[in-house]
Design a protein around this motif. Structure first.
Motif, PDB file in Angstrom:
ATOM      1  N   ILE A 104     129.220  68.657  73.780  1.00 43.55           N
ATOM      2  CA  ILE A 104     128.477  68.251  74.981  1.00 43.55           C
ATOM      3  C   ILE A 104     127.581  69.405  75.443  1.00 43.55           C
ATOM      4  CG2 ILE A 104     128.712  67.715  77.451  1.00 43.55           C
ATOM      5  CD1 ILE A 104     131.208  66.080  76.682  1.00 43.55           C
ATOM      6  N   ILE A 105     128.134  70.609  75.500  1.00 41.24           N
ATOM      7  CA  ILE A 105     127.346  71.775  75.924  1.00 41.24           C
ATOM      8  C   ILE A 105     126.255  72.072  74.895  1.00 41.24           C
ATOM      9  CG2 ILE A 105     127.429  74.261  76.380  1.00 41.24           C
ATOM     10  CD1 ILE A 105     130.257  73.818  77.508  1.00 41.24           C
ATOM     11  N   TYR A 106     126.616  72.041  73.627  1.00 41.44           N
ATOM     12  CA  TYR A 106     125.656  72.287  72.537  1.00 41.44           C
ATOM     13  C   TYR A 106     124.476  71.319  72.641  1.00 41.44           C
ATOM     14  CZ  TYR A 106     124.081  72.781  67.642  1.00 41.44           C
ATOM     15  OH  TYR A 106     123.347  72.990  66.518  1.00 41.44           O
ATOM     16  N   ASP A 107     124.781  70.026  72.816  1.00 42.98           N
ATOM     17  CA  ASP A 107     123.722  69.026  72.929  1.00 42.98           C
ATOM     18  C   ASP A 107     122.864  69.247  74.171  1.00 42.98           C
ATOM     19  OD1 ASP A 107     124.594  67.837  70.591  1.00 42.98           O
ATOM     20  OD2 ASP A 107     125.625  66.176  71.591  1.00 42.98           O
ATOM     21  N   ALA A 108     123.490  69.638  75.278  1.00 41.00           N
ATOM     22  CA  ALA A 108     122.727  69.893  76.506  1.00 41.00           C
ATOM     23  C   ALA A 108     121.775  71.070  76.314  1.00 41.00           C
ATOM     24  CB  ALA A 108     123.678  70.162  77.676  1.00 41.00           C
ATOM     25  N   ILE A 109     122.230  72.107  75.636  1.00 40.96           N
ATOM     26  CA  ILE A 109     121.401  73.294  75.427  1.00 40.96           C
ATOM     27  C   ILE A 109     120.295  73.041  74.405  1.00 40.96           C
ATOM     28  CG2 ILE A 109     121.421  75.642  74.463  1.00 40.96           C
ATOM     29  CD1 ILE A 109     124.196  75.953  75.837  1.00 40.96           C
ATOM     30  N   LEU A 161     111.863  74.090  84.004  1.00 39.16           N
ATOM     31  CA  LEU A 161     112.894  73.973  85.033  1.00 39.16           C
ATOM     32  C   LEU A 161     113.657  72.658  84.883  1.00 39.16           C
ATOM     33  CD1 LEU A 161     114.340  74.973  87.567  1.00 39.16           C
ATOM     34  CD2 LEU A 161     112.533  73.898  88.931  1.00 39.16           C
ATOM     35  N   LYS A 162     112.940  71.577  84.590  1.00 37.47           N
ATOM     36  CA  LYS A 162     113.598  70.283  84.398  1.00 37.47           C
ATOM     37  C   LYS A 162     114.589  70.356  83.239  1.00 37.47           C
ATOM     38  CE  LYS A 162     109.879  67.521  86.323  1.00 37.47           C
ATOM     39  NZ  LYS A 162     108.822  66.534  86.075  1.00 37.47           N
ATOM     40  N   THR A 168     122.134  72.434  82.734  1.00 41.44           N
ATOM     41  CA  THR A 168     123.173  73.008  83.594  1.00 41.44           C
ATOM     42  C   THR A 168     123.900  71.923  84.399  1.00 41.44           C
ATOM     43  OG1 THR A 168     121.515  73.577  85.279  1.00 41.44           O
ATOM     44  CG2 THR A 168     122.159  75.309  83.720  1.00 41.44           C
ATOM     45  N   THR A 169     123.224  70.831  84.715  1.00 40.12           N
ATOM     46  CA  THR A 169     123.896  69.709  85.381  1.00 40.12           C
ATOM     47  C   THR A 169     124.967  69.135  84.460  1.00 40.12           C
ATOM     48  OG1 THR A 169     121.959  69.182  86.725  1.00 40.12           O
ATOM     49  CG2 THR A 169     123.575  67.409  86.382  1.00 40.12           C
ATOM     50  N   MET A 170     124.649  69.011  83.177  1.00 43.75           N
ATOM     51  CA  MET A 170     125.631  68.496  82.215  1.00 43.75           C
ATOM     52  C   MET A 170     126.818  69.469  82.091  1.00 43.75           C
ATOM     53  SD  MET A 170     126.484  66.006  80.378  1.00 43.75           S
ATOM     54  CE  MET A 170     125.016  65.023  80.173  1.00 43.75           C
ATOM     55  N   ILE A 171     126.530  70.776  82.070  1.00 45.80           N
ATOM     56  CA  ILE A 171     127.602  71.774  81.976  1.00 45.80           C
ATOM     57  C   ILE A 171     128.489  71.713  83.227  1.00 45.80           C
ATOM     58  CG2 ILE A 171     128.102  74.259  81.900  1.00 45.80           C
ATOM     59  CD1 ILE A 171     125.479  74.519  80.207  1.00 45.80           C
ATOM     60  N   ARG A 172     127.872  71.559  84.401  1.00 48.69           N
ATOM     61  CA  ARG A 172     128.664  71.485  85.643  1.00 48.69           C
ATOM     62  C   ARG A 172     129.512  70.220  85.689  1.00 48.69           C
ATOM     63  NH1 ARG A 172     125.922  74.183  90.855  1.00 48.69           N
ATOM     64  NH2 ARG A 172     125.015  75.989  89.834  1.00 48.69           N
ATOM     65  N   LYS A 173     128.986  69.112  85.171  1.00 52.86           N
ATOM     66  CA  LYS A 173     129.793  67.886  85.110  1.00 52.86           C
ATOM     67  C   LYS A 173     131.020  68.102  84.231  1.00 52.86           C
ATOM     68  CE  LYS A 173     126.213  64.439  85.942  1.00 52.86           C
ATOM     69  NZ  LYS A 173     125.428  63.326  85.357  1.00 52.86           N
ATOM     70  N   LEU A 174     130.824  68.769  83.121  1.00 54.51           N
ATOM     71  CA  LEU A 174     131.952  69.063  82.229  1.00 54.51           C
ATOM     72  C   LEU A 174     132.964  69.963  82.940  1.00 54.51           C
ATOM     73  CD1 LEU A 174     133.272  68.971  79.390  1.00 54.51           C
ATOM     74  CD2 LEU A 174     131.975  71.019  78.878  1.00 54.51           C
ATOM     75  N   ILE A 175     132.474  70.959  83.671  1.00 57.59           N
ATOM     76  CA  ILE A 175     133.371  71.857  84.420  1.00 57.59           C
ATOM     77  C   ILE A 175     134.159  71.059  85.459  1.00 57.59           C
ATOM     78  CG2 ILE A 175     133.428  73.749  86.099  1.00 57.59           C
ATOM     79  CD1 ILE A 175     131.068  75.001  84.486  1.00 57.59           C
ATOM     80  N   SER A 176     133.505  70.159  86.176  1.00 55.02           N
ATOM     81  CA  SER A 176     134.191  69.334  87.183  1.00 55.02           C
ATOM     82  C   SER A 176     135.276  68.481  86.536  1.00 55.02           C
ATOM     83  CB  SER A 176     133.198  68.428  87.912  1.00 55.02           C
ATOM     84  OG  SER A 176     132.338  69.205  88.705  1.00 55.02           O
ATOM     85  N   GLN A 177     134.977  67.911  85.370  1.00 53.18           N
ATOM     86  CA  GLN A 177     135.976  67.109  84.660  1.00 53.18           C
ATOM     87  C   GLN A 177     137.168  67.966  84.243  1.00 53.18           C
ATOM     88  OE1 GLN A 177     133.664  65.390  81.486  1.00 53.18           O
ATOM     89  NE2 GLN A 177     132.830  63.783  82.788  1.00 53.18           N
ATOM     90  N   LYS A 178     136.894  69.198  83.758  1.00 54.30           N
ATOM     91  CA  LYS A 178     137.992  70.097  83.368  1.00 54.30           C
ATOM     92  C   LYS A 178     138.835  70.480  84.583  1.00 54.30           C
ATOM     93  CE  LYS A 178     138.829  71.664  79.734  1.00 54.30           C
ATOM     94  NZ  LYS A 178     139.701  71.092  78.673  1.00 54.30           N
TER      95      LYS A 178
END
Length: 192
Positions: A104-109, A161-162, A168-178
Motif C-alpha cells: 500500500i505504501i509502495y503503491d502510494a509513493i 503537492l497533490k 501521505t493521506t494513504m500512509i496516514r490511513k494505514l497508520i490509523s488502521q494499525k
C-alpha cells in the motif's frame, strides 16, 4: 594472390562468427508482479525461459514524521511507530508491516511518482502555531529522497503537492488502521 586473400577472408569470417554469440531475442510477453509492475523475459536465461525478477517492497523504506512538532513517526526500516500523546510522553511501539501494508505504501509513493517531485512545500506567508508539519524520507535502490511540508503551504494548482498529499493521506490511513488494530492508546488532550 586474390584467391588466397579471399579464402583467408572467408575462413576468418567463419572462425569469428563461431566465436561471437549474438544476444537472443525473447518473446515480448510480460509477467505482472504483485506490485502491479511488469517485467519482461531475461535474454541471459536459457532460451529466454525466465523473467527478470519482480521488484519487492523490501527494497524500500520510509521514515515519515508528522503532526505538531513531527512527534508521530513511522519508521519501516526499524519497524517502529512513535505516537505523540500531546500532554503525556510519547509512546513507542514495535510495528512490523505486512507485505500487503508495505505494498500500500509502495503503491502510494511510486504511483504518485514521489521520487520525481519537488522536495519542499514549506513556503509560507504567516506564522501559525501550533502548526502541523511532515517530513517523508524515502529510501529506494540506494537513493534517498526527503520531502518536507508545512500545513500553511497552500497552492491548489501545484501538481507535486497533490501527489505528495495523496501519498501521505494513504500512509496516514494505514497508520490509523494499525492504531485501531493494535489498540494503540489515543492522547487524552489535544493541541489548540
Amino acid at each position: 594472390m586474390k584467391k588466397i586473400m579471399l579464402i583467408l577472408f572467408l575462413v576468418s569470417i567463419i572462425l569469428i562468427s563461431g566465436c561471437i554469440r549474438l544476444p537472443q531475442a525473447c518473446k515480448l510477453d510480460a509477467k505482472v508482479c504483485p506490485d502491479g509492475t511488469s517485467v519482461g523475459r531475461d535474454p541471459s536465461s536459457k532460451n529466454c525461459e525466465e523473467f527478470y525478477p519482480c521488484p519487492t517492497t523490501n527494497q524500500f523504506n520510509i521514515h515519515y514524521s508528522f503532526g505538531v512538532g513531527e512527534k508521530n513517526v513511522l519508521d519501516t526500516k526499524n519497524n517502529v511507530y512513535v505516537k505523540d500523546m500531546v500532554c503525556d510522553p510519547q509512546k513507542q511501539y514495535n510495528i512490523k508491516l505486512s507485505e500487503y501494508e508495505r505494498t500500500i505504501i509502495y503503491d502510494a509513493i511510486f504511483g504518485n511518482d514521489l521520487l520525481n517531485i519537488k522536495d519542499n512545500f514549506t513556503k509560507y506567508d504567516y506564522e501559525a502555531t501550533p502548526l502541523s508539519t511532515s517530513t517523508l524520507k524515502i529510501e529506494f535502490d540506494g537513493k534517498t529522497k526527503i520531502i518536507k511540508w508545512r500545513a500553511d503551504y497552500y497552492n491548489n494548482n501545484d501538481p507535486d503537492l497533490k501527489k505528495f498529499m495523496s501519498a501521505t493521506t494513504m500512509i496516514r490511513k494505514l497508520i490509523s488502521q494499525k492504531e485501531m488494530e493494535l489498540n494503540i492508546e489515543q492522547p487524552k488532550c489535544g493541541y489548540l
